[in-house]
Design a protein around this motif. Structure first.
Motif, PDB file in Angstrom:
ATOM      1  N   VAL A 171       0.847  -1.191   0.000  1.00 56.12           N
ATOM      2  CA  VAL A 171       0.000   0.000   0.000  1.00 56.12           C
ATOM      3  C   VAL A 171       0.883   1.242   0.000  1.00 56.12           C
ATOM      4  N   ALA A 172       0.571   2.173  -0.884  1.00 57.11           N
ATOM      5  CA  ALA A 172       1.218   3.486  -0.903  1.00 57.11           C
ATOM      6  C   ALA A 172       0.117   4.511  -0.676  1.00 57.11           C
ATOM      7  N   ALA A 173       0.353   5.438   0.224  1.00 62.05           N
ATOM      8  CA  ALA A 173      -0.677   6.419   0.557  1.00 62.05           C
ATOM      9  C   ALA A 173      -0.049   7.794   0.700  1.00 62.05           C
ATOM     10  N   MET A 174      -0.888   8.809   0.525  1.00 61.25           N
ATOM     11  CA  MET A 174      -0.467  10.196   0.708  1.00 61.25           C
ATOM     12  C   MET A 174      -1.368  10.822   1.765  1.00 61.25           C
ATOM     13  N   TYR A 175      -0.762  11.642   2.617  1.00 62.17           N
ATOM     14  CA  TYR A 175      -1.560  12.411   3.568  1.00 62.17           C
ATOM     15  C   TYR A 175      -1.010  13.824   3.613  1.00 62.17           C
ATOM     16  N   SER A 176      -1.866  14.742   4.010  1.00 64.32           N
ATOM     17  CA  SER A 176      -1.417  16.134   4.100  1.00 64.32           C
ATOM     18  C   SER A 176      -1.549  16.605   5.538  1.00 64.32           C
ATOM     19  N   ARG A 177      -0.663  17.490   5.889  1.00 70.88           N
ATOM     20  CA  ARG A 177      -0.698  18.146   7.195  1.00 70.88           C
ATOM     21  C   ARG A 177      -0.446  19.616   6.901  1.00 70.88           C
ATOM     22  N   GLY A 178      -1.503  20.396   6.934  1.00 72.47           N
ATOM     23  CA  GLY A 178      -1.391  21.789   6.535  1.00 72.47           C
ATOM     24  C   GLY A 178      -1.104  21.858   5.041  1.00 72.47           C
ATOM     25  N   PRO A 179      -0.145  22.685   4.607  1.00 72.51           N
ATOM     26  CA  PRO A 179       0.150  22.788   3.173  1.00 72.51           C
ATOM     27  C   PRO A 179       1.094  21.702   2.659  1.00 72.51           C
ATOM     28  N   ARG A 180       1.645  20.882   3.545  1.00 73.34           N
ATOM     29  CA  ARG A 180       2.612  19.861   3.146  1.00 73.34           C
ATOM     30  C   ARG A 180       1.941  18.533   2.841  1.00 73.34           C
ATOM     31  N   THR A 181       2.534  17.792   1.917  1.00 75.25           N
ATOM     32  CA  THR A 181       2.062  16.446   1.574  1.00 75.25           C
ATOM     33  C   THR A 181       3.142  15.454   1.969  1.00 75.25           C
ATOM     34  N   HIS A 182       2.729  14.365   2.590  1.00 70.16           N
ATOM     35  CA  HIS A 182       3.655  13.337   3.068  1.00 70.16           C
ATOM     36  C   HIS A 182       3.221  11.979   2.542  1.00 70.16           C
ATOM     37  N   ALA A 183       4.072  10.978   2.759  1.00 76.08           N
ATOM     38  CA  ALA A 183       3.800   9.635   2.248  1.00 76.08           C
ATOM     39  C   ALA A 183       3.752   8.614   3.374  1.00 76.08           C
ATOM     40  N   LEU A 184       2.984   7.574   3.118  1.00 81.61           N
ATOM     41  CA  LEU A 184       2.918   6.398   3.985  1.00 81.61           C
ATOM     42  C   LEU A 184       3.073   5.186   3.095  1.00 81.61           C
ATOM     43  N   ALA A 185       3.692   4.166   3.612  1.00 81.85           N
ATOM     44  CA  ALA A 185       3.758   2.898   2.898  1.00 81.85           C
ATOM     45  C   ALA A 185       3.553   1.797   3.916  1.00 81.85           C
ATOM     46  N   CYS A 186       2.848   0.745   3.515  1.00 84.86           N
ATOM     47  CA  CYS A 186       2.635  -0.360   4.431  1.00 84.86           C
ATOM     48  C   CYS A 186       2.369  -1.636   3.647  1.00 84.86           C
ATOM     49  N   ARG A 187       2.378  -2.724   4.384  1.00 86.60           N
ATOM     50  CA  ARG A 187       2.038  -4.022   3.812  1.00 86.60           C
ATOM     51  C   ARG A 187       0.867  -4.557   4.604  1.00 86.60           C
ATOM     52  N   VAL A 188      -0.153  -4.991   3.897  1.00 90.83           N
ATOM     53  CA  VAL A 188      -1.364  -5.530   4.500  1.00 90.83           C
ATOM     54  C   VAL A 188      -1.432  -7.007   4.154  1.00 90.83           C
ATOM     55  N   GLU A 189      -1.623  -7.844   5.166  1.00 92.89           N
ATOM     56  CA  GLU A 189      -1.717  -9.292   4.931  1.00 92.89           C
ATOM     57  C   GLU A 189      -2.964  -9.855   5.586  1.00 92.89           C
ATOM     58  N   LEU A 190      -3.469 -10.905   5.008  1.00 90.44           N
ATOM     59  CA  LEU A 190      -4.586 -11.659   5.571  1.00 90.44           C
ATOM     60  C   LEU A 190      -3.983 -12.683   6.526  1.00 90.44           C
ATOM     61  N   VAL A 191      -4.201 -12.509   7.831  1.00 87.76           N
ATOM     62  CA  VAL A 191      -3.578 -13.382   8.828  1.00 87.76           C
ATOM     63  C   VAL A 191      -4.631 -14.269   9.489  1.00 87.76           C
ATOM     64  N   PRO A 192      -4.276 -15.512   9.801  1.00 85.00           N
ATOM     65  CA  PRO A 192      -5.230 -16.400  10.479  1.00 85.00           C
ATOM     66  C   PRO A 192      -5.331 -16.067  11.969  1.00 85.00           C
ATOM     67  N   THR A 193      -6.548 -16.105  12.495  1.00 84.01           N
ATOM     68  CA  THR A 193      -6.785 -15.911  13.920  1.00 84.01           C
ATOM     69  C   THR A 193      -7.701 -17.027  14.400  1.00 84.01           C
TER      70      THR A 193
END
Length: 162
Positions: free
Chosen positions: A126-148
């Motif tokens: 997953v690649a994501a963008m978020y803003s805080r005020g006038p600035r834009t920042h990035a997030l990256a993560c990995r999402v997995e289907l895990v057994p519970t």
């Protein structure tokens, strides 16, 4: 499905220049582009259809990343992150929220893009963008289907906050 034994969130060096008064504009002598004559238009192939797994992963990633940003901004209790993030990641986000100034502008998630990381559609990058005020920042993560014990569920197993 492999999960790293010790999840780590690494800080990113702030490499953005300070804000300026006006954005850069194009030079005054730049002429507008004119389309070439006789140019042929070709049909663009339609993108692959989105699988139900990818749709579910995107919805989970959107909700989980919004929760992460709200915990960092201290607008949400940190205990709500425990079921969403792999073990040590939640502790790292809590530590990050304590280190930030709570009076700054709230972060707003702007865009989330999901791409399959394995052919079984049980893990997505997953690649994501978020803003805080006038600035834009990035997030990256990995999402997995895990057994519970109650069945399978989505979980963030890696997180990079920029």
């Amino acid at each position: 499905m492999t999960v790293s034994p010790s999840p780590v969130v690494t800080p990113v060096v702030d490499y953005e220049p300070p804000l300026c008064g006006t954005p850069a504009s194009s030079p005054p002598d730049a002429a507008p582009r004119v389309a070439a004559r006789g140019r042929h238009l070709h049909a663009v192939p339609s993108p692959d259809p989105v699988s139900p797994q990818q749709r579910a992963a995107a919805a989970f990633a959107d909700a989980a990343l919004r929760s992460v940003l709200e915990v960092i901004d201290q607008r949400r209790p940190a205990a709500q992150l425990r079921p969403l993030l792999l073990g040590g990641l939640a502790d790292t986000v809590v530590a990050l929220s304590r280190a930030t100034n709570p009076r700054r502008v709230a972060a707003v998630l702007r865009r989330v893009r999901v791409q399959a990381a394995d052919p079984t559609n049980n893990a997505f990058e997953v690649a994501a963008m978020y803003s805080r005020g006038p600035r834009t920042h990035a997030l990256a993560c990995r999402v997995e289907l895990v057994p519970t014990l109650r069945g399978e569920r989505w979980q963030l197993v890696a997180l990079h906050i920029g």
